[in-house]
Write a protein that holds these residues in place. Structure first.
Motif, PDB file in Angstrom:
ATOM      1  N   PRO A 244       0.746  -1.396  -0.088  1.00  0.00           N
ATOM      2  CA  PRO A 244      -0.045   0.009   0.024  1.00  0.00           C
ATOM      3  C   PRO A 244       1.106   1.303  -0.114  1.00  0.00           C
ATOM      4  N   GLN A 245       1.971   1.000   0.310  1.00  0.00           N
ATOM      5  CA  GLN A 245       3.098   2.399   0.219  1.00  0.00           C
ATOM      6  C   GLN A 245       3.812   2.842  -0.991  1.00  0.00           C
ATOM      7  N   VAL A 246       3.723   1.810  -1.864  1.00  0.00           N
ATOM      8  CA  VAL A 246       4.316   2.083  -3.002  1.00  0.00           C
ATOM      9  C   VAL A 246       3.573   1.887  -4.513  1.00  0.00           C
ATOM     10  N   ASP A 247       4.044   2.683  -5.291  1.00  0.00           N
ATOM     11  CA  ASP A 247       3.546   2.286  -6.924  1.00  0.00           C
ATOM     12  C   ASP A 247       3.838   1.081  -7.621  1.00  0.00           C
ATOM     13  N   VAL A 248       5.064   0.463  -7.179  1.00  0.00           N
ATOM     14  CA  VAL A 248       5.622  -0.612  -7.854  1.00  0.00           C
ATOM     15  C   VAL A 248       6.274  -1.266  -6.744  1.00  0.00           C
ATOM     16  N   LEU A 249       5.872  -2.597  -6.744  1.00  0.00           N
ATOM     17  CA  LEU A 249       6.597  -3.673  -5.543  1.00  0.00           C
ATOM     18  C   LEU A 249       7.342  -4.714  -6.349  1.00  0.00           C
ATOM     19  N   ILE A 250       8.715  -4.866  -6.295  1.00  0.00           N
ATOM     20  CA  ILE A 250       9.461  -5.915  -6.985  1.00  0.00           C
ATOM     21  C   ILE A 250      10.045  -6.817  -6.090  1.00  0.00           C
ATOM     22  N   THR A 251       9.861  -8.026  -6.382  1.00  0.00           N
ATOM     23  CA  THR A 251      10.503  -9.229  -5.516  1.00  0.00           C
ATOM     24  C   THR A 251      11.353  -9.788  -6.475  1.00  0.00           C
ATOM     25  N   THR A 252      12.509 -10.397  -5.794  1.00  0.00           N
ATOM     26  CA  THR A 252      13.416 -11.102  -6.577  1.00  0.00           C
ATOM     27  C   THR A 252      13.570 -12.535  -5.978  1.00  0.00           C
ATOM     28  N   GLY A 253      13.875 -13.456  -6.561  1.00  0.00           N
ATOM     29  CA  GLY A 253      13.707 -15.048  -5.952  1.00  0.00           C
ATOM     30  C   GLY A 253      12.425 -15.476  -5.871  1.00  0.00           C
ATOM     31  N   GLY A 254      12.130 -16.792  -5.698  1.00  0.00           N
ATOM     32  CA  GLY A 254      11.043 -17.364  -5.445  1.00  0.00           C
ATOM     33  C   GLY A 254      10.014 -17.581  -6.498  1.00  0.00           C
ATOM     34  N   ALA A 255      10.319 -17.187  -7.495  1.00  0.00           N
ATOM     35  CA  ALA A 255       9.432 -17.034  -8.818  1.00  0.00           C
ATOM     36  C   ALA A 255       9.298 -18.239  -9.397  1.00  0.00           C
ATOM     37  N   SER A 256       9.975 -19.273  -9.469  1.00  0.00           N
ATOM     38  CA  SER A 256       9.751 -20.438 -10.160  1.00  0.00           C
ATOM     39  C   SER A 256       8.871 -21.586  -9.605  1.00  0.00           C
ATOM     40  N   VAL A 257       8.892 -22.666  -9.610  1.00  0.00           N
ATOM     41  CA  VAL A 257       7.724 -23.775  -9.320  1.00  0.00           C
ATOM     42  C   VAL A 257       8.358 -24.666  -8.189  1.00  0.00           C
ATOM     43  N   GLY A 258       9.644 -24.432  -7.595  1.00  0.00           N
ATOM     44  CA  GLY A 258      10.177 -25.348  -6.751  1.00  0.00           C
ATOM     45  C   GLY A 258       9.335 -25.389  -5.379  1.00  0.00           C
ATOM     46  N   ASP A 259       9.690 -26.177  -4.371  1.00  0.00           N
ATOM     47  CA  ASP A 259       8.885 -26.321  -3.372  1.00  0.00           C
ATOM     48  C   ASP A 259       8.896 -25.059  -2.134  1.00  0.00           C
ATOM     49  N   LYS A 260       9.841 -24.285  -2.432  1.00  0.00           N
ATOM     50  CA  LYS A 260      10.253 -23.090  -1.598  1.00  0.00           C
ATOM     51  C   LYS A 260       9.993 -21.944  -2.265  1.00  0.00           C
ATOM     52  N   ASP A 261       9.731 -22.013  -3.576  1.00  0.00           N
ATOM     53  CA  ASP A 261       9.293 -21.047  -4.417  1.00  0.00           C
ATOM     54  C   ASP A 261       7.922 -20.507  -4.164  1.00  0.00           C
ATOM     55  N   CYS A 262       7.645 -19.470  -3.285  1.00  0.00           N
ATOM     56  CA  CYS A 262       6.393 -19.198  -2.699  1.00  0.00           C
ATOM     57  C   CYS A 262       5.861 -17.790  -3.132  1.00  0.00           C
ATOM     58  N   VAL A 263       6.670 -16.874  -4.005  1.00  0.00           N
ATOM     59  CA  VAL A 263       6.118 -15.767  -4.070  1.00  0.00           C
ATOM     60  C   VAL A 263       4.726 -15.570  -4.855  1.00  0.00           C
ATOM     61  N   LYS A 264       4.603 -16.364  -5.875  1.00  0.00           N
ATOM     62  CA  LYS A 264       3.485 -16.298  -6.650  1.00  0.00           C
ATOM     63  C   LYS A 264       2.290 -16.878  -5.743  1.00  0.00           C
ATOM     64  N   ARG A 265       2.287 -18.001  -5.127  1.00  0.00           N
ATOM     65  CA  ARG A 265       1.374 -18.652  -4.258  1.00  0.00           C
ATOM     66  C   ARG A 265       0.930 -17.568  -3.135  1.00  0.00           C
ATOM     67  N   VAL A 266       1.792 -16.741  -2.483  1.00  0.00           N
ATOM     68  CA  VAL A 266       1.475 -15.959  -1.519  1.00  0.00           C
ATOM     69  C   VAL A 266       0.629 -14.678  -2.160  1.00  0.00           C
ATOM     70  N   LEU A 267       0.934 -14.283  -3.373  1.00  0.00           N
ATOM     71  CA  LEU A 267       0.251 -13.212  -4.132  1.00  0.00           C
ATOM     72  C   LEU A 267      -1.118 -13.656  -4.419  1.00  0.00           C
ATOM     73  N   THR A 268      -1.096 -14.421  -5.102  1.00  0.00           N
ATOM     74  CA  THR A 268      -2.342 -15.375  -5.059  1.00  0.00           C
ATOM     75  C   THR A 268      -3.327 -15.429  -4.127  1.00  0.00           C
TER      76      THR A 268
END
Length: 417
Positions: A244-268
């Motif tokens: 809520p504090q920014v216009d663009v939020l950028i994450t690095t890492g955790g973007a693929s489909v491994g067991d610990k790649d959780c960024v997309k799951r959390v966003l969903t």
């Protein structure tokens, strides 16, 4: 899920953000921003006829035939400095001492520079040793810009020279698009902050600084730098706090489909709407772009080489669109310095370190660097990307391809594209 072709993915990603509302800023604060509206000259430049040299304002006809042996002698009746007005008009046989930028005395139509003249000992007269034509060493009112002349379009970047022009017109402010506010979150259990001890199996965390610097180079104001373990609850809390504090939020890492790649799951789970999720691009295939509330989110791979390419193709265009512009890079044709094999279904962006002219070729040769998603040195002092398009697997040495050049891009207002 099938991968989206690169051109379609870039277009879809732009829907994640809108241009920012214009803001009127003092000129120094507007430096580096993009104009939100075109600029029309409000006054003439120069504002009046003035001297281009230190010398004497004269009637040109009274210098006809003058030389070192037979100088023309005129009576000095006035001295005019820049920022001051002449005291009176010149009459026949008269001259006025003038300095660079000083208004031209009425009746005068030329200037004799001081090297071509010599005042008498008492200063009452001046001897002129050259013959000059009307207009000599004068700057005419409006010769650079006339009132009403369109100067800069919307989307013009306010660099130092643009600032100078605006100030010379008397403008104290400029209507520009403000900088996008950006937060960067680096994820990964393996990450160790630089300056702390690390084991061989650990990685010094570089992506936050890398991505933050890339964002600043695209005009962003990086307001938050964060790091998260590969822990969904921790990442959820950081996204919830920062988005809520920014216009663009950028994450690095955790973007693929491994067991610990959780960024997309959390966003969903947080209700993010994905516009792009996986692109037929190498390096950078796992990149995703989403909308989380009113914030654009760019999910970059963790490998720095892949993160750099994915940022360039997706985060950078979003940051510029927020500033009201679309970046258009120069593209040239060049020959490959070596053969390359690739996956046929992907577009490869290969780092070009140099463009070399050769006598046997009209087109330059693109010197390629070794490419790897985990490599970071490959992009130091790079000239651009060699584009190896999808649909083919093999490219021969000497084959011509497009090269996107990094230097001297053009910017166009979003409304004009």
């Amino acid at each position: 899920m099938p991968l989206t072709p690169l051109p379609a993915a870039r277009l879809a990603a732009l829907d994640a953000i809108l241009p920012a509302a214009p803001a009127r800023l003092p000129l120094m604060e507007a430096h580096g921003r993009f104009l939100a509206a075109g600029i029309v000259a409000s006054r003439a430049l120069p504002g009046c006829d003035n001297s281009a040299m230190d010398g004497w304002a004269v009637r040109a006809e009274e210098t006809r035939g003058a030389n070192r042996d037979r100088p023309a002698r005129l009576r000095v009746v006035d001295t005019v400095y820049a920022g001051h007005l002449p005291r009176r008009a010149l009459q026949p046989g008269e001259a006025a001492r003038v300095f660079t930028g000083a208004p031209l005395s009425p009746g005068a139509d030329a200037v004799v520079r001081q090297e071509a003249a010599r005042p008498t000992d008492d200063g009452s007269h001046v001897d002129l040793f050259v013959s000059v034509a009307p207009g000599h060493d004068l700057r005419r009112a409006g010769e650079e810009v006339m009132p009403g002349t369109p100067l800069f379009p919307a989307g013009q970047r306010v660099d130092a020279t643009v600032l100078g022009v605006l100030a010379s017109l008397g403008e104290a402010t400029a209507l520009v698009r403000p900088a996008p506010r950006v937060a960067v979150i680096a994820t990964g259990d393996e990450l160790v902050p630089p300056g702390q001890p690390a084991q061989p199996h650990q990685v010094f965390e570089s992506n936050r600084l890398l991505v933050a610097a890339l964002a600043r180079e695209a005009g962003a104001d990086v307001t938050h730098l964060a790091r998260s373990r590969d822990d969904e609850a921790e990442l959820h809390a950081q996204l919830e706090q920062l988005a809520p504090q920014v216009d663009v939020l950028i994450t690095t890492g955790g973007a693929s489909v491994g067991d610990k790649d959780c960024v997309k799951r959390v966003l969903t789970r947080m209700g993010a709407r994905f516009l792009v999720d996986g692109v037929a691009l190498k390096p950078g295939k796992p990149v995703a772009v989403a909308r989380l509330g009113s914030t654009a989110v760019v999910v970059l791979p963790g490998n720095p080489g892949a993160a750099t390419v994915a940022f360039d193709q997706f985060a950078r265009p979003l940051l510029f669109k927020h500033q009201g512009v679309i970046e258009q890079r120069r593209v040239t044709r060049a020959r490959l310095s070596e053969p390359r094999h690739k996956q046929a279904g992907l577009t490869y962006l290969v780092t070009v370190s140099a463009l070399e002219a050769r006598e046997d070729s009209v087109e330059p040769w693109a010197r390629l660097r070794p490419q790897g998603a985990g490599q970071i040195l490959q992009n130091v002092a790079a000239r651009g990307w060699a584009v190896l398009p999808a649909g083919r697997a093999d490219f021969a040495q000497g084959e011509s391809v497009d090269v996107q050049l990094f230097d001297a891009p053009d910017f166009h207002a979003v409304e004009a594209v």
